[in-house]
Structures are given as structure tokens and as C-alpha cells.
Design a protein around this motif. Structure first.
Motif, PDB file in Angstrom:
ATOM      1  N   UNK A  45       0.807  -1.230   0.000  1.00  0.00           N
ATOM      2  CA  UNK A  45       0.000   0.000   0.000  1.00  0.00           C
ATOM      3  C   UNK A  45       0.837   1.275   0.000  1.00  0.00           C
ATOM      4  N   UNK A  46       2.124   1.170   0.320  1.00  0.00           N
ATOM      5  CA  UNK A  46       2.950   2.361   0.527  1.00  0.00           C
ATOM      6  C   UNK A  46       4.086   2.394  -0.490  1.00  0.00           C
ATOM      7  N   UNK A  47       3.882   3.117  -1.582  1.00  0.00           N
ATOM      8  CA  UNK A  47       4.875   3.156  -2.655  1.00  0.00           C
ATOM      9  C   UNK A  47       6.184   3.793  -2.197  1.00  0.00           C
ATOM     10  N   UNK A 142      -1.787  -4.800  -6.468  1.00  0.00           N
ATOM     11  CA  UNK A 142      -1.063  -3.731  -5.793  1.00  0.00           C
ATOM     12  C   UNK A 142      -1.869  -2.485  -5.513  1.00  0.00           C
ATOM     13  N   UNK A 143      -2.935  -2.259  -6.291  1.00  0.00           N
ATOM     14  CA  UNK A 143      -3.751  -1.059  -6.126  1.00  0.00           C
ATOM     15  C   UNK A 143      -5.226  -1.430  -6.273  1.00  0.00           C
ATOM     16  N   UNK A 144      -6.082  -0.619  -5.653  1.00  0.00           N
ATOM     17  CA  UNK A 144      -7.515  -0.825  -5.824  1.00  0.00           C
ATOM     18  C   UNK A 144      -7.845  -0.761  -7.311  1.00  0.00           C
ATOM     19  N   UNK A 145      -8.562  -1.772  -7.786  1.00  0.00           N
ATOM     20  CA  UNK A 145      -8.809  -1.900  -9.221  1.00  0.00           C
ATOM     21  C   UNK A 145     -10.282  -2.178  -9.481  1.00  0.00           C
ATOM     22  N   UNK A 157      -0.902  -4.330 -10.693  1.00  0.00           N
ATOM     23  CA  UNK A 157      -0.265  -5.550 -10.183  1.00  0.00           C
ATOM     24  C   UNK A 157       0.953  -5.164  -9.350  1.00  0.00           C
ATOM     25  N   UNK A 158       1.082  -5.779  -8.183  1.00  0.00           N
ATOM     26  CA  UNK A 158       2.255  -5.554  -7.335  1.00  0.00           C
ATOM     27  C   UNK A 158       3.367  -6.532  -7.675  1.00  0.00           C
ATOM     28  N   UNK A 159       3.002  -7.788  -7.838  1.00  0.00           N
ATOM     29  CA  UNK A 159       4.020  -8.797  -8.109  1.00  0.00           C
ATOM     30  C   UNK A 159       3.400 -10.161  -8.322  1.00  0.00           C
ATOM     31  N   UNK A 160       4.242 -11.189  -8.215  1.00  0.00           N
ATOM     32  CA  UNK A 160       3.831 -12.549  -8.544  1.00  0.00           C
ATOM     33  C   UNK A 160       4.445 -13.531  -7.547  1.00  0.00           C
ATOM     34  N   UNK A 161       3.760 -14.645  -7.354  1.00  0.00           N
ATOM     35  CA  UNK A 161       4.292 -15.708  -6.501  1.00  0.00           C
ATOM     36  C   UNK A 161       3.826 -17.053  -7.056  1.00  0.00           C
ATOM     37  N   UNK A 162       4.150 -18.120  -6.318  1.00  0.00           N
ATOM     38  CA  UNK A 162       3.777 -19.483  -6.716  1.00  0.00           C
ATOM     39  C   UNK A 162       2.688 -19.987  -5.779  1.00  0.00           C
ATOM     40  N   UNK A 163       1.703 -20.666  -6.340  1.00  0.00           N
ATOM     41  CA  UNK A 163       0.649 -21.289  -5.525  1.00  0.00           C
ATOM     42  C   UNK A 163       0.471 -22.742  -5.958  1.00  0.00           C
ATOM     43  N   UNK A 164       0.003 -23.550  -5.015  1.00  0.00           N
ATOM     44  CA  UNK A 164      -0.405 -24.921  -5.305  1.00  0.00           C
ATOM     45  C   UNK A 164      -1.892 -25.014  -4.971  1.00  0.00           C
ATOM     46  N   UNK A 165      -2.715 -25.056  -5.998  1.00  0.00           N
ATOM     47  CA  UNK A 165      -4.169 -25.122  -5.813  1.00  0.00           C
ATOM     48  C   UNK A 165      -4.556 -26.572  -5.546  1.00  0.00           C
ATOM     49  N   UNK A 236     -11.739  -9.736 -14.076  1.00  0.00           N
ATOM     50  CA  UNK A 236     -12.216  -9.869 -12.699  1.00  0.00           C
ATOM     51  C   UNK A 236     -12.585  -8.511 -12.114  1.00  0.00           C
ATOM     52  N   UNK A 237     -11.834  -7.470 -12.498  1.00  0.00           N
ATOM     53  CA  UNK A 237     -12.132  -6.128 -11.973  1.00  0.00           C
ATOM     54  C   UNK A 237     -13.454  -5.587 -12.503  1.00  0.00           C
ATOM     55  N   UNK A 238     -13.973  -6.171 -13.570  1.00  0.00           N
ATOM     56  CA  UNK A 238     -15.304  -5.796 -14.048  1.00  0.00           C
ATOM     57  C   UNK A 238     -16.393  -6.368 -13.150  1.00  0.00           C
ATOM     58  N   UNK A 239     -16.071  -7.464 -12.471  1.00  0.00           N
ATOM     59  CA  UNK A 239     -17.048  -8.138 -11.618  1.00  0.00           C
ATOM     60  C   UNK A 239     -17.018  -7.647 -10.181  1.00  0.00           C
ATOM     61  N   UNK A 240     -15.823  -7.286  -9.697  1.00  0.00           N
ATOM     62  CA  UNK A 240     -15.653  -6.914  -8.287  1.00  0.00           C
ATOM     63  C   UNK A 240     -14.445  -6.006  -8.155  1.00  0.00           C
ATOM     64  N   UNK A 241     -14.426  -5.215  -7.093  1.00  0.00           N
ATOM     65  CA  UNK A 241     -13.270  -4.365  -6.826  1.00  0.00           C
ATOM     66  C   UNK A 241     -12.146  -5.210  -6.239  1.00  0.00           C
ATOM     67  N   UNK A 242     -10.974  -5.086  -6.796  1.00  0.00           N
ATOM     68  CA  UNK A 242      -9.790  -5.764  -6.283  1.00  0.00           C
ATOM     69  C   UNK A 242      -9.024  -4.803  -5.380  1.00  0.00           C
ATOM     70  N   UNK A 243      -8.454  -5.337  -4.293  1.00  0.00           N
ATOM     71  CA  UNK A 243      -7.755  -4.510  -3.315  1.00  0.00           C
ATOM     72  C   UNK A 243      -6.310  -4.977  -3.151  1.00  0.00           C
ATOM     73  N   UNK A 244      -5.432  -4.088  -2.654  1.00  0.00           N
ATOM     74  CA  UNK A 244      -4.034  -4.474  -2.436  1.00  0.00           C
ATOM     75  C   UNK A 244      -3.920  -5.758  -1.611  1.00  0.00           C
ATOM     76  N   UNK A 245      -3.129  -6.694  -2.122  1.00  0.00           N
ATOM     77  CA  UNK A 245      -2.937  -7.972  -1.438  1.00  0.00           C
ATOM     78  C   UNK A 245      -3.862  -9.071  -1.910  1.00  0.00           C
ATOM     79  N   UNK A 246      -4.901  -8.743  -2.674  1.00  0.00           N
ATOM     80  CA  UNK A 246      -5.749  -9.787  -3.241  1.00  0.00           C
ATOM     81  C   UNK A 246      -4.916 -10.679  -4.154  1.00  0.00           C
TER      82      UNK A 246
END
Length: 290
Positions: A45-47, A142-145, A157-165, A236-246
Motif C-alpha cells: 500500500x505504501x509506494x 497492488x492497487x484498488x482496481x 499488479x504488485x508482483x507474482x508468486x507461486x501457488x499450489x491449488x 475480474x475487476x469488471x465483476x468486483x473491486x480488487x484490493x491491495x494484497x488480493x
């Protein structure tokens, strides 16, 4: 820059991963008498803070570093408001499941109870006999979208990581809703770190692999995605507001157990080890216990 969350006093604390050391940012902020940095979300949240952290020197971090091997990593984003997942988003994965590629992103969700860290042991619930892996690139917002056009999605976008779904296939398929098969405790290992977007050359051109007990099971590239990263953020941002950290989990390539012929479907069991690697990010490792 690579950001991690590590366990200290039974809480997830933020850090910067540099080679094999982690800078304790809570300790660093106390040392420099600045506003306490208590979570990765504070940084997202803090650039201005992010810019300051990118310019850290060995002198400024003296006394604040820990050996990576001595700490326990938590999920690199431990407190997202939303975990949004995308199903059937790789062309070859759709083919292996005999499914037509979707016209729109297939969306479902995971909850915070599903989060787990790098090297965490995941308990296999007694209620499932068919636990499967899914290697995925995860987008960190990274930002409200809201209503973001694809050509501007990178800005949010703030960044990227790895997930195991992780997916309990027997629970996932017993109704038309996937929730039961996707939300067991620890069903979303995340990490080992968040890599800021400036350090990823092209998120839509990354090698992604999975090994099970050292055997290669998935080997693909994010270029096989049906809906690329920018399209997903926009849609997705057309369907819902995205927030930092989502988080947006962008789907898995071919090679999951569920895609094998039925006679070869040997699901995860006690003692198994899954390692997911994504180019320019690192490796996410977990073992399983029953």
C-alpha cells in the motif's frame, strides 16, 4: 525485490529475501524509528516505503538479518481479502480433461484457512481419497482496481508468486460447485516469496514445472494460458473491486493426477513431496501427511 513472511512470536512478519538471508523489516523499522512495518500489505500500500526498501544497503540492515535456514516461512501473503482462482485456463489442461476451452474465465474462490507456507507439512483430510496438485502462477494485486482495461492492468499488479491449488477431486466433483474440494486447511500453499513485477520480464512467458517425489509431472509455460494475466485482472475487476494484497491464481497446466488415465491416477499420500518451480520466482515445496 523478493518479499517473504516468516514466523516470529507465532505471527507472520514481513521480510526481504536477499540471497540466503532475510531482512526482518519489523526490526529494521524500529532501528530507524520509522512507522512499523508489520505486514506485506503495509509495503504493497505504501509506494514510498517500497522505494525505500528497494534501496536498502548492508549498512542500513546491519543487525536486522536472519539466516533463511533458521526461520520458518509462512504464506508470503498471509492476509489477503480475496483469493480468486481460475479454472481450466491452460489449453493443454483443458484437453487432458476433455473439456472445451471456456469463453470466459471460470472463477472460484479459496479462503484464508487454505493458506500454507513453503516447506509446511500439509495434512491430508480423512474425508478425501483423491488429493491432487495444481501448480499455478499467482498475481498479487497492488492497487484498488475496478473496471480496469487490459492495457492498463499491469499498473494494478504488485508482483507474482507461486501457488499450489490443492484439490480433493472426489469432493470437487460430487456436486456442481467446486468449493468443497478446494478449501481444506492448507490447500493453498503460497510462496516462497512475492517477486515485485519489475523483476519479472514477462509473466505470460514463464516456465512452470511440478515434481512429485522427484518425478517431473507438469512442465509447461504460462504462454499456454487461455486468458493471460492482464486479461484476468481486467475481467475480474469488471465483476468486483480488487484490493491491495488480493490474489489471483491463474490456473494450472496439464499433468495433474486427474488428467491421467484412471488406472494411473495415484493420488497424494503420506510422505509425498511436491515441488513447484516457476522461472524468475523460485521453488515452493511441501510434504504431505495422513
Amino acid at each position: 525485490m523478493k518479499l517473504v513472511s516468516f514466523m516470529k512470536n507465532d505471527q507472520c512478519n514481513p521480510g526481504i529475501l536477499i540471497n540466503e538471508e532475510v531482512i526482518d523489516l519489523e526490526k529494521w523499522s524500529r532501528k530507524h524509528r520509522v512507522a512499523p512495518v508489520t505486514s506485506i500489505i503495509d509495503i504493497i500500500k505504501n509506494e514510498c516505503l517500497l522505494n525505500e526498501l528497494e534501496n536498502l544497503t548492508m549498512e542500513s540492515t546491519s543487525g536486522c538479518s536472519l539466516k533463511l535456514e533458521t526461520i520458518t516461512l509462512g504464506p508470503c501473503i498471509p492476509d489477503p481479502e480475496k483469493i480468486i482462482c481460475v479454472g481450466l485456463n491452460y489449453k493443454k489442461h483443458a484437453e487432458e480433461t476433455n473439456t472445451l476451452p471456456p469463453d470466459h474465465p471460470i472463477l472460484f474462490s479459496k479462503f484464508r484457512n487454505s493458506l500454507a507456507g513453503h516447506k509446511q507439512v500439509i495434512d491430508i483430510p480423512k474425508v478425501t481419497k483423491k488429493l491432487d496438485y495444481e501448480a499455478e502462477l499467482a498475481i498479487v494485486i497492488g492497487k484498488e482496481a475496478k473496471n480496469v482495461p487490459p492495457e492498463k492492468a499491469q499498473e494494478f499488479i504488485f508482483g507474482y508468486t507461486i501457488a499450489n491449488d490443492l484439490s480433493a477431486r472426489d469432493l470437487q466433483m460430487r456436486t456442481t460447485q467446486w468449493l468443497a474440494g478446494k478449501n481444506g486447511d492448507g490447500f493453498c500453499p503460497l510462496g516462497p516469496c512475492v517477486v515485485t513485477k519489475d523483476d519479472i520480464m514477462d509473466p505470460n512467458l514463464l516456465e512452470i514445472t511440478t515434481t512429485l517425489n522427484g518425478e517431473r509431472r507438469q512442465s509447461s509455460n504460462t504462454s499456454d494460458m487461455i486468458f493471460d494475466c492482464m486479461t484476468l485482472v481486467s475481467s475480474i475487476s469488471e465483476l468486483m473491486t480488487l484490493y491491495p494484497g488480493d490474489l489471483i491464481l491463474t490456473g494450472t497446466p496439464e499433468g495433474v493426477i486427474h488428467g491421467y488415465p484412471e488406472k494411473d491416477q495415484h493420488y497424494l499420500k503420506d510422505g509425498d513431496e511436491i515441488v513447484i518451480e516457476i522461472e524468475q520466482i523460485g521453488s515452493l515445496k511441501n510434504t504431505f501427511s495422513s
